[in-house]
Motif scaffolding. Structure first.
Motif, PDB file in Angstrom:
ATOM      1  N   SER A  23       0.839  -1.207   0.000  1.00 45.71           N
ATOM      2  CA  SER A  23       0.000   0.000   0.000  1.00 45.71           C
ATOM      3  C   SER A  23       0.864   1.243   0.000  1.00 45.71           C
ATOM      4  CB  SER A  23      -0.901   0.025   1.231  1.00 45.71           C
ATOM      5  OG  SER A  23      -1.770  -1.079   1.229  1.00 45.71           O
TER       6      SER A  23
ATOM      7  N   ASP B  44      -5.801  -0.732  -4.622  1.00 51.63           N
ATOM      8  CA  ASP B  44      -5.231  -1.299  -3.395  1.00 51.63           C
ATOM      9  C   ASP B  44      -6.199  -2.320  -2.808  1.00 51.63           C
ATOM     10  OD1 ASP B  44      -3.821  -1.915  -1.167  1.00 51.63           O
ATOM     11  OD2 ASP B  44      -3.680   0.138  -0.390  1.00 51.63           O
ATOM     12  N   GLU B  45      -5.987  -3.587  -3.148  1.00 43.44           N
ATOM     13  CA  GLU B  45      -6.849  -4.680  -2.699  1.00 43.44           C
ATOM     14  C   GLU B  45      -8.326  -4.357  -2.889  1.00 43.44           C
ATOM     15  OE1 GLU B  45      -5.612  -6.959   0.541  1.00 43.44           O
ATOM     16  OE2 GLU B  45      -3.730  -5.846   0.832  1.00 43.44           O
TER      17      GLU B  45
HETATM   18 MG   LIG Z   1      -2.211  -2.636   2.221  1.00 42.37          MG
END
Ligand SMILES: [Mg+2]
Ligand SMILES: Nc1ncnc2c1ncn2[C@@H]1O[C@H](COP(=O)(O)OP(=O)(O)OP(=O)(O)O)[C@@H](O)[C@H]1O
Lengths: 526, 254
Positions: free
Chosen positions: B54, B173-174
């Motif tokens: 991240s 991000d995910e």
């Molecule tokens: Mg992360």
């Protein structure tokens, strides 16, 4: 013509003191002055050519509001003040305020003089000059039918009401010392902020008697419908004279004494006494009027619709709305700073919040009105009205509470919101304006409305600094008529109407926050 | 395949990184990272929790400013003097937990930034928003509030919202980590579509399907460092490091 010229001269000389010019003009003035030999010398307490009289208009017949216009103060003191203003050929301005504010205001040079039915007492003369103008006597008054007492010692163990700020409580305390020495129970003293409340305590039977002045009682007979009577006239050598108070100045004192003496000689004093019927004979003639009904609906309705009440409610509302608006404006940047990084500013703000949350609001009002002018003379000037003082004081006070609401609300907005705004290239301002504030507002709104409702009622404290808000208007009307229930009920209706209006507004605004609730959002859609 | 960290960044690459480091106090979150992403490339970033995935992609739109090294986006070096508005309009970011604006309708979520930042007239912004909302199959929900949508729908709105800024790079991000399997396929489908359209994509994800079939390269990170940058076929069949092998074993057994 010569008069205004003399005034002009006085101003010039006090500002520039141009000696040569003054000397030159002295010759001119000598000629003018000889043509105006009777013109009395102006005392120093007349600032800027105006006689400013401070009074607490709740003591008929000396000083009170004799009608529904709260700004029209009437009474013996006002008549005398008018005659004095005529005597010196200057305009007169009346400033009304709470009794406890009178002497601080005189000291702060907000008044030329205090004319408020105040007794001439040695303790007061230590700090101010007192010039007596009307004879009087202290009386102890109880409900009609109470047997007369033979001495003050007979009040032992009984409750007596007095107006706070007056000297009666100190005098009763002296009696208590004598009673203690004799091994007897003391007189129980209760103090009330206004004279009408003092009388009301006797009428409703909560206290045994009250202390007052005879002239007031004679006048009150009309409203009291013979419900009270004098039970004792203690032989105190003091309490014999009503006096006008000015700041200590031997010359001014002499001029004022001269003026009063002149009024005594030319019959003006006698005319005023006759007008207000302040003699025992006048009182007896009125004692037999019939008692009024329990609740006078006509009084209640005319109070509700009176210009005085509407104006009072408007002032209450205006000062509350302005103060809260200002408080919110101050407290938003404060909350942002307090939620931010540690700094000197943050420390200072924490101090600000603690001080203004800690100190009683009443104290803050009194401080700003009475103490601030001692440090900063600019706050003594006429532009600094009770309205401005209340606005300033309540804004500061309220901001210390509002900042906590704002802080909690801003803190409750998810941090991801700011990130999302940043990631979408929005500026700091845009993120706060369009993303964070709208969400914080929803969280802050209910406690803010609560604060506002509380503030709306706190404004009633401003009557102590003479703001003519709703409660001050009510009290002045009660002092005039003694119709407590009717005027209190009218005030209650106004307060409740205002509060309900804001609660209704809150409901309306909350409907706009349906986005926070799945069911409401769906319900709104259909 | 790895660029020499000593060379200057490649101005023709969409993203070019040399010796990029990021510290939190004295904790090294990113440790001398160097790589290039060419225009239109699809990169999947893998790595165990806390490895700095991240942090890395947040450096690209300077939501996390880096501490040292050189970062260049679209040929421009990014540093404290960079015009963030322009950078962030170029680089879109989609979060794991969507971060939609709850007080705005789906449509307003999509039009807010174009109207404020790019001064797009409302009508034009709405027209464009509807186009992207149709692309993510959610046009019919345009007037709802986020709270009325499911997680998968919200994430699709978040993608549309990012696309409305017409970015040249999309960072994810995910995006599917908080979704149930059914919703995942919808979101992954949309990411596939975007990839087909040729937009440069960097995606942190555990979606093996996407990593295997769509990604051009896999970046494998551990403890703030890049351990491998390889095409997926190679990475999944023959990882070079023991750390990557362990990671893959765990993924499969999980
Ligand atoms: Mg992360
Ligand atoms: N604001 C911060 N302050 C201090 N440490 C941080 C901060 N943000 C991240 N870290 C640390 O930096 C390291 C990398 O974090 P990052 O969120 O980039 O990991 P990740 O690879 O995305 O992990 P995950 O898969 O769990 O999301 C972690 O050890 C984390 O604790």
């Amino acid at each position: 013509m010569t008069h205004s010229m003399a005034r002009f001269m006085r101003r010039c000389s006090s500002r520039f003191r141009p000696r040569a010019l003054a000397a030159a003009l002295a010759g001119v003035l000598a000629i003018a002055g000889s043509a105006q030999a009777a013109e009395p010398d102006l005392p120093g307490f007349i600032h800027d050519g105006t006689l400013t009289v401070c009074t607490n208009p709740t003591l008929p017949p000396m000083t009170f509001v004799n009608g529904t216009d709260v700004n029209a103060v009437d009474g013996i003191d006002m008549d005398i003040a008018h005659r004095l203003a005529d005597y010196w050929h200057v305009p007169m301005v009346v400033t009304t305020m709470d009794f406890t504010g009178l002497f601080p205001s005189l000291a702060a040079q907000r008044c030329s003089m205090v004319a408020s039915g105040i007794i001439k007492l040695p303790e007061r003369e230590k700090n101010f000059d007192a010039i007596s103008y009307q004879d009087t006597a202290l009386v102890v008054v109880a409900r009609a039918g109470t047997p007369r007492l033979s001495s003050m010692a007979d009040l032992s163990g009984k409750t007596v009401a007095v107006q706070s700020g007056t000297s009666y409580s100190a005098r009763l305390a002296q009696e208590n010392e004598a009673l203690a020495k004799a091994g007897r129970a003391p007189i129980i003293i209760q103090q009330y902020p206004t004279e009408d409340q003092v009388v009301q305590q006797v009428l409703i039977g909560r206290v045994f008697a009250f202390a007052s002045q005879d002239v007031e009682l004679y006048y009150r007979q009309e409203q009291l419908h013979g419900k009270v009577s004098v039970i004792l006239v203690p032989p105190y050598p003091e309490y014999r004279h009503f006096a006008l108070y000015i700041r200590k100045n031997a010359h001014d004192r002499e001029l004022l004494e001269q003026a009063i003496a002149t009024m005594g000689q030319n019959g003006q004093m006698a005319a005023i006494q006759k007008k207000w019927a302040i003699s025992p004979d006048a009182a007896k003639a009125l004692a037999n009027t019939p008692a009024p009904p329990m609740f006078r609906w006509d009084t209640f309705f005319s109070a509700l619709t009176s210009a005085a009440f509407m104006r009072g409610a408007f002032i209450t509302l205006a000062v509350a709305v302005l103060s809260h608006f200002t408080a919110i404006m101050i407290s938003i940047p404060m909350a942002l700073a307090l939620n931010g990084r540690d700094s000197l500013l943050k420390m200072a703000l924490k101090g600000y919040v603690s001080v203004f949350r800690g100190a009683p609001t009443l104290l803050q009002l009194l401080f700003i009105w009475n103490a601030l002018p001692q440090f900063l003379p600019i706050f003594r000037e006429a532009w600094f009205t009770p309205f401005l003082a209340t606005w300033l004081s309540l804004s500061i006070n309220e901001s210390a509470y509002q900042v906590e609401i704002n802080r909690a609300a801003l803190g409750a907005v998810d941090k991801g919101q700011e990130l999302a705004g940043d990631a979408l290239a929005m500026s700091r301002r845009q993120v706060y304006r369009h993303v964070i504030f709208p969400q914080a507002l929803r969280i802050a709104l209910p406690p803010t409305i609560n604060e506002f409702i509380s503030l709306l009622k706190t404004t009633s404290l401003a009557s102590v600094i003479s703001l003519q808000e709703l409660l001050a208007v009510t009290q002045i009307q009660v002092a005039r008529t003694f119709e407590f229930t009717e005027y209190y009920a009218a005030a209650l209706v106004y307060y409740l109407a205002m509060v309900f209006f804001f609660l209704f507004l809150q409901k309306r605004v909350e409907r706009r926050f349906a986005w926070a609730d799945r069911h409401k959002a769906t319900a709104n859609e259909s | 395949m790895n660029p020499d960290p000593k060379t200057m960044p490649d101005p023709s690459a969409m993203i070019s990184v040399r010796n990029l480091s990021k510290l939190y106090k004295d904790f090294i979150a990113l440790d001398r990272i160097s790589f290039d992403v060419q225009r239109g490339e699809k990169i999947v970033v893998l790595g165990p929790s806390g490895s700095g995935k991240s942090t890395l992609i947040r450096c690209f739109n300077r939501i996390e400013p880096h501490d040292s090294g050189i970062l260049s986006i679209d040929g421009r070096v990014i540093n404290a003097q960079t015009d963030l508005t322009q950078l962030r309009a170029t680089v879109g970011l989609v979060f794991q937990n969507y971060n939609l604006f709850p007080h705005l309708s789906v449509l307003d979520n999509c039009t807010l930034a174009p109207r404020l930042v790019k001064k797009t007239p409302r009508a034009d912004a709405e027209e464009m928003a509807m186009r992207f909302l149709r692309q993510v199959n959610i046009a019919e929900q345009a007037n709802k509030y986020p709270i009325q949508l499911s997680g998968g729908q919200q994430q699709r709105v978040a993608i549309a919202r990012a696309l409305c800024m017409q970015p040249e790079v999309m960072l994810f991000d995910e995006p599917t980590a908080a979704l149930d399997p059914e919703a995942i396929s919808g979101v992954v489908g949309i990411m596939n579509d975007l990839a087909q359209q040729g937009i440069t994509t960097l995606c942190v994800t555990h979606e093996m399907g996407f990593a295997r079939h769509i990604a051009d390269r896999i970046i494998f990170m551990d403890k703030g460092r890049i351990l491998e940058i390889t095409p997926p076929a190679e990475f999944f069949t023959n990882p070079r490091t023991q750390r990557a092998r362990d990671f893959l074993d765990q993924m499969i057994s999980y």
